[in-house]
Design a protein around this motif. Sequence first.
Motif, PDB file in Angstrom:
ATOM      1  N   SER A  40     -30.493   2.653 -18.899  1.00  0.00           N
ATOM      2  CA  SER A  40     -31.226   3.640 -18.091  1.00  0.00           C
ATOM      3  C   SER A  40     -30.398   4.910 -18.005  1.00  0.00           C
ATOM      4  O   SER A  40     -29.226   4.929 -18.424  1.00  0.00           O
ATOM      5  CB  SER A  40     -31.480   3.110 -16.665  1.00  0.00           C
ATOM      6  OG  SER A  40     -30.261   3.047 -15.940  1.00  0.00           O
ATOM      7  N   GLY A  41     -30.981   5.939 -17.425  1.00  0.00           N
ATOM      8  CA  GLY A  41     -30.236   7.176 -17.212  1.00  0.00           C
ATOM      9  C   GLY A  41     -29.138   6.975 -16.181  1.00  0.00           C
ATOM     10  O   GLY A  41     -28.047   7.537 -16.294  1.00  0.00           O
ATOM     11  N   THR A  42     -29.431   6.168 -15.186  1.00  0.00           N
ATOM     12  CA  THR A  42     -28.430   5.859 -14.164  1.00  0.00           C
ATOM     13  C   THR A  42     -27.241   5.138 -14.788  1.00  0.00           C
ATOM     14  O   THR A  42     -26.082   5.484 -14.544  1.00  0.00           O
ATOM     15  CB  THR A  42     -29.054   4.973 -13.063  1.00  0.00           C
ATOM     16  OG1 THR A  42     -30.212   5.636 -12.555  1.00  0.00           O
ATOM     17  CG2 THR A  42     -28.076   4.700 -11.948  1.00  0.00           C
ATOM     18  N   ASP A  43     -27.535   4.145 -15.630  1.00  0.00           N
ATOM     19  CA  ASP A  43     -26.448   3.425 -16.292  1.00  0.00           C
ATOM     20  C   ASP A  43     -25.698   4.322 -17.279  1.00  0.00           C
ATOM     21  O   ASP A  43     -24.507   4.120 -17.508  1.00  0.00           O
ATOM     22  CB  ASP A  43     -26.988   2.176 -16.999  1.00  0.00           C
ATOM     23  CG  ASP A  43     -27.308   1.065 -16.005  1.00  0.00           C
ATOM     24  OD1 ASP A  43     -26.841   1.153 -14.855  1.00  0.00           O
ATOM     25  OD2 ASP A  43     -28.018   0.116 -16.372  1.00  0.00           O
ATOM     26  N   ALA A  44     -26.389   5.294 -17.844  1.00  0.00           N
ATOM     27  CA  ALA A  44     -25.714   6.259 -18.726  1.00  0.00           C
ATOM     28  C   ALA A  44     -24.621   6.983 -17.937  1.00  0.00           C
ATOM     29  O   ALA A  44     -23.482   7.124 -18.393  1.00  0.00           O
ATOM     30  CB  ALA A  44     -26.720   7.259 -19.296  1.00  0.00           C
ATOM     31  N   LEU A  45     -24.965   7.424 -16.727  1.00  0.00           N
ATOM     32  CA  LEU A  45     -23.991   8.116 -15.875  1.00  0.00           C
ATOM     33  C   LEU A  45     -22.861   7.177 -15.462  1.00  0.00           C
ATOM     34  O   LEU A  45     -21.681   7.545 -15.472  1.00  0.00           O
ATOM     35  CB  LEU A  45     -24.681   8.669 -14.626  1.00  0.00           C
ATOM     36  CG  LEU A  45     -25.623   9.856 -14.822  1.00  0.00           C
ATOM     37  CD1 LEU A  45     -26.521  10.052 -13.600  1.00  0.00           C
ATOM     38  CD2 LEU A  45     -24.827  11.128 -15.099  1.00  0.00           C
ATOM     39  N   LEU A  46     -23.239   5.943 -15.116  1.00  0.00           N
ATOM     40  CA  LEU A  46     -22.240   4.974 -14.650  1.00  0.00           C
ATOM     41  C   LEU A  46     -21.241   4.631 -15.754  1.00  0.00           C
ATOM     42  O   LEU A  46     -20.022   4.663 -15.552  1.00  0.00           O
ATOM     43  CB  LEU A  46     -22.964   3.712 -14.149  1.00  0.00           C
ATOM     44  CG  LEU A  46     -22.095   2.623 -13.529  1.00  0.00           C
ATOM     45  CD1 LEU A  46     -21.345   3.133 -12.307  1.00  0.00           C
ATOM     46  CD2 LEU A  46     -22.962   1.411 -13.139  1.00  0.00           C
TER      47      LEU A  46
ATOM     48  N   ALA B 150     -30.613  14.159 -17.793  1.00  0.00           N
ATOM     49  CA  ALA B 150     -31.783  13.275 -17.660  1.00  0.00           C
ATOM     50  C   ALA B 150     -33.106  14.040 -17.726  1.00  0.00           C
ATOM     51  O   ALA B 150     -34.105  13.518 -18.203  1.00  0.00           O
ATOM     52  CB  ALA B 150     -31.695  12.485 -16.353  1.00  0.00           C
ATOM     53  N   GLN B 151     -33.091  15.290 -17.247  1.00  0.00           N
ATOM     54  CA  GLN B 151     -34.338  16.067 -17.231  1.00  0.00           C
ATOM     55  C   GLN B 151     -34.348  17.131 -18.327  1.00  0.00           C
ATOM     56  O   GLN B 151     -35.202  18.009 -18.318  1.00  0.00           O
ATOM     57  CB  GLN B 151     -34.501  16.742 -15.857  1.00  0.00           C
ATOM     58  CG  GLN B 151     -34.497  15.743 -14.711  1.00  0.00           C
ATOM     59  CD  GLN B 151     -34.683  16.400 -13.348  1.00  0.00           C
ATOM     60  OE1 GLN B 151     -34.890  17.594 -13.235  1.00  0.00           O
ATOM     61  NE2 GLN B 151     -34.604  15.586 -12.306  1.00  0.00           N
ATOM     62  N   ALA B 152     -33.406  17.062 -19.252  1.00  0.00           N
ATOM     63  CA  ALA B 152     -33.206  18.240 -20.115  1.00  0.00           C
ATOM     64  C   ALA B 152     -32.952  17.913 -21.584  1.00  0.00           C
ATOM     65  O   ALA B 152     -32.243  18.645 -22.268  1.00  0.00           O
ATOM     66  CB  ALA B 152     -32.061  19.077 -19.554  1.00  0.00           C
TER      67      ALA B 152
ATOM     68  N   SER C  31     -29.997  16.975  -6.251  1.00  0.00           N
ATOM     69  CA  SER C  31     -30.316  16.341  -7.532  1.00  0.00           C
ATOM     70  C   SER C  31     -30.988  15.012  -7.226  1.00  0.00           C
ATOM     71  O   SER C  31     -31.138  14.624  -6.067  1.00  0.00           O
ATOM     72  CB  SER C  31     -29.036  16.098  -8.343  1.00  0.00           C
ATOM     73  OG  SER C  31     -29.312  15.396  -9.546  1.00  0.00           O
ATOM     74  N   PHE C  32     -31.359  14.288  -8.284  1.00  0.00           N
ATOM     75  CA  PHE C  32     -31.843  12.928  -8.096  1.00  0.00           C
ATOM     76  C   PHE C  32     -30.678  12.059  -7.629  1.00  0.00           C
ATOM     77  O   PHE C  32     -29.527  12.297  -8.003  1.00  0.00           O
ATOM     78  CB  PHE C  32     -32.435  12.395  -9.414  1.00  0.00           C
ATOM     79  CG  PHE C  32     -32.909  10.977  -9.311  1.00  0.00           C
ATOM     80  CD1 PHE C  32     -33.933  10.647  -8.433  1.00  0.00           C
ATOM     81  CD2 PHE C  32     -32.307   9.979 -10.059  1.00  0.00           C
ATOM     82  CE1 PHE C  32     -34.350   9.327  -8.307  1.00  0.00           C
ATOM     83  CE2 PHE C  32     -32.725   8.656  -9.937  1.00  0.00           C
ATOM     84  CZ  PHE C  32     -33.746   8.337  -9.074  1.00  0.00           C
ATOM     85  N   PHE C  33     -30.975  11.038  -6.838  1.00  0.00           N
ATOM     86  CA  PHE C  33     -29.938  10.249  -6.179  1.00  0.00           C
ATOM     87  C   PHE C  33     -28.886   9.677  -7.130  1.00  0.00           C
ATOM     88  O   PHE C  33     -27.703   9.577  -6.788  1.00  0.00           O
ATOM     89  CB  PHE C  33     -30.551   9.110  -5.353  1.00  0.00           C
ATOM     90  CG  PHE C  33     -29.507   8.334  -4.603  1.00  0.00           C
ATOM     91  CD1 PHE C  33     -28.938   8.857  -3.452  1.00  0.00           C
ATOM     92  CD2 PHE C  33     -29.035   7.123  -5.091  1.00  0.00           C
ATOM     93  CE1 PHE C  33     -27.937   8.176  -2.788  1.00  0.00           C
ATOM     94  CE2 PHE C  33     -28.031   6.425  -4.429  1.00  0.00           C
ATOM     95  CZ  PHE C  33     -27.487   6.959  -3.275  1.00  0.00           C
ATOM     96  N   ALA C  34     -29.320   9.306  -8.339  1.00  0.00           N
ATOM     97  CA  ALA C  34     -28.404   8.634  -9.274  1.00  0.00           C
ATOM     98  C   ALA C  34     -27.120   9.427  -9.512  1.00  0.00           C
ATOM     99  O   ALA C  34     -26.043   8.835  -9.652  1.00  0.00           O
ATOM    100  CB  ALA C  34     -29.108   8.382 -10.601  1.00  0.00           C
ATOM    101  N   THR C  35     -27.229  10.748  -9.552  1.00  0.00           N
ATOM    102  CA  THR C  35     -26.056  11.595  -9.820  1.00  0.00           C
ATOM    103  C   THR C  35     -24.936  11.306  -8.820  1.00  0.00           C
ATOM    104  O   THR C  35     -23.753  11.299  -9.181  1.00  0.00           O
ATOM    105  CB  THR C  35     -26.442  13.089  -9.743  1.00  0.00           C
ATOM    106  OG1 THR C  35     -27.680  13.294 -10.418  1.00  0.00           O
ATOM    107  CG2 THR C  35     -25.369  13.961 -10.355  1.00  0.00           C
ATOM    108  N   ALA C  36     -25.299  11.060  -7.587  1.00  0.00           N
ATOM    109  CA  ALA C  36     -24.306  10.774  -6.554  1.00  0.00           C
ATOM    110  C   ALA C  36     -24.012   9.274  -6.474  1.00  0.00           C
ATOM    111  O   ALA C  36     -22.860   8.857  -6.332  1.00  0.00           O
ATOM    112  CB  ALA C  36     -24.810  11.272  -5.198  1.00  0.00           C
TER     113      ALA C  36
END
Length: 391
Positions: free
Chosen positions: A59-65, A159-161, A85-90
Motif C-alpha cells: 500500500s502507499g502507507t506501507d511504502a512510507l513505512l 501518493a497523490q502525484a 496531509s493524509f494521516f499515513a504521512t504522520a
Amino acid sequence: MKVPLLDLKAQYKTIKADLDEALIKTAESQYFILGPEVEKLEKNICEYLKCKHAVGVSSGTDALLIALMAIGIQPGDEVIIPDYSFFATAGVVSRLNAKPVFIDSDIQTYNIDFTKIEKRITPKTKAIIPVHLYGQSAEMDKILEIANKHNLKVIEDGAQAIGVQYKDGNFVGSIGDIGCFSFFPSKNLGCFGDGGIVTTNDDLLYEKLKILRVHGSKPKYYHKFIGGNFRLDAIQAAVLNVKLPHLDNWSEKRRKNAQLYMNLFIENKLSSKPGVIKYSETDKVLLPIAVYSDKNLRNYHIFNQFIIRVKERDILREYLTKNEIGNEIYYPVPFHKQECFMDLLSEFNYNNEEFKVSDLASSETIALPIYPELTEEQIEYVVCNIKDFFN
Ligand SMILES: *Cc1c(COP(=O)(O)O)cnc(C)c1O
C-alpha cells in the motif's frame, strides 16, 4: 443531474476488455504474490518515472513505512512532515516510535511551507517527508537544499502525484532518496484493492527495501533485519500494467477539467484569477494556482483533487450534497489537532500562530469532482450550483 465525486465504473468501461483479460490470466497462472507481473510493473514504473529502481509494496502507507525503515529511522528520531496531509504521512513515523514534527503549509499550494522547516531542525532530525499534495509537487529544490545542509534524508510522499514533473522535468518520487506511491483505487493510478510502490536511484537502499519487503530475509529464512510482509499481489500488478499506459491521458483530462472549472468560475464572477489568497467581492471562490502553464514550471498539476477555498465552506458543502454533487473535505483535522498527537504539542512547544495556513485549509477548503471521465455538462452544473448558492 447527479455528479459523483469519483466514478470508477466510468474508467473501467473504457478498458474493460484489457483489464478482464489481465485478471483471467492471473487466475490461470495461479501466481499470486510478487513474481513476473510485479517485476514487470517495477520495470514499467522505472521507465515511466525515469528512475533506477522500484519495489512493489502492499500500500502507499506501507511504502512510507518501509522507506523510513530502509533509511534506518530509530525510536526518538524526529521526522519533519507537513501538518496538513493524509494521516499515513504522520502515522508511519509514530509507528516506528519516532516523532513526526509538523510544519505549516503554503497558502497557494497547501504543500509544506519550506521556509518554516529549518527552525524545527534539531540534532535528532533525520528526515523530511514532503507530500506532493493533491497532485502538485512540493518545492523540492528548496527542500533538498535544506536536507543537504543538515544531512537529512528526503522521502517523497507522492501518493497523490504519480506522473508529476518538477521544474527541470524530473518526476516526483525520483528526486529525493526514496519516492512513495499509492495505488489505492481513488488515486490517479489505482488498482483493484490496496497497492503501492517505492522508488529510488540508490543501489544500497534498493537492496534493503527488497529485503525488508519479505520480513527482512535474504536468503529466505535468514534474517539480517526485521522487516514485514510488504508484498504486492500479482493481480494488482496485472491491473496496473494495463492502466499505466493510460495515465498521462487521464492526467491531461483532469487538467482540462480543472481549466474548465477555472474558466467558469471566472466567467461567472465568482473568482478573478487562480492563486488569489484573499476573499473579496470578486473572489468568493479561491482557486488553486494556474494549471495550464508550461509542464516544467512548479505549478504543473495533475489534480488528484480539485480544491477550492470558500469562507462559507460548511454550508456550501451541505448545499452541494443536497443537490447530489459529490464533494469531500481533505482534511478536516490537521495533525496538530489530532487527539493521538496531543502529547507532541507540549513536547515541541508549538504556538497558536504556528499552523495558521493548515488551520485555514482544513476549515475552508472543499474538493469538487475532477475525475477524467467527467463531462463538460457536469462541470457546468457544479459551477452553476455554486453560483446559485452565492445568490
Ligand atoms: C493515499 C495516501 C497515502 C496512503 O496510501 P494507501 O495506499 O491508502 O495506504 C499516503 N499519503 C498520502 C498523501 C495519500 O494521499
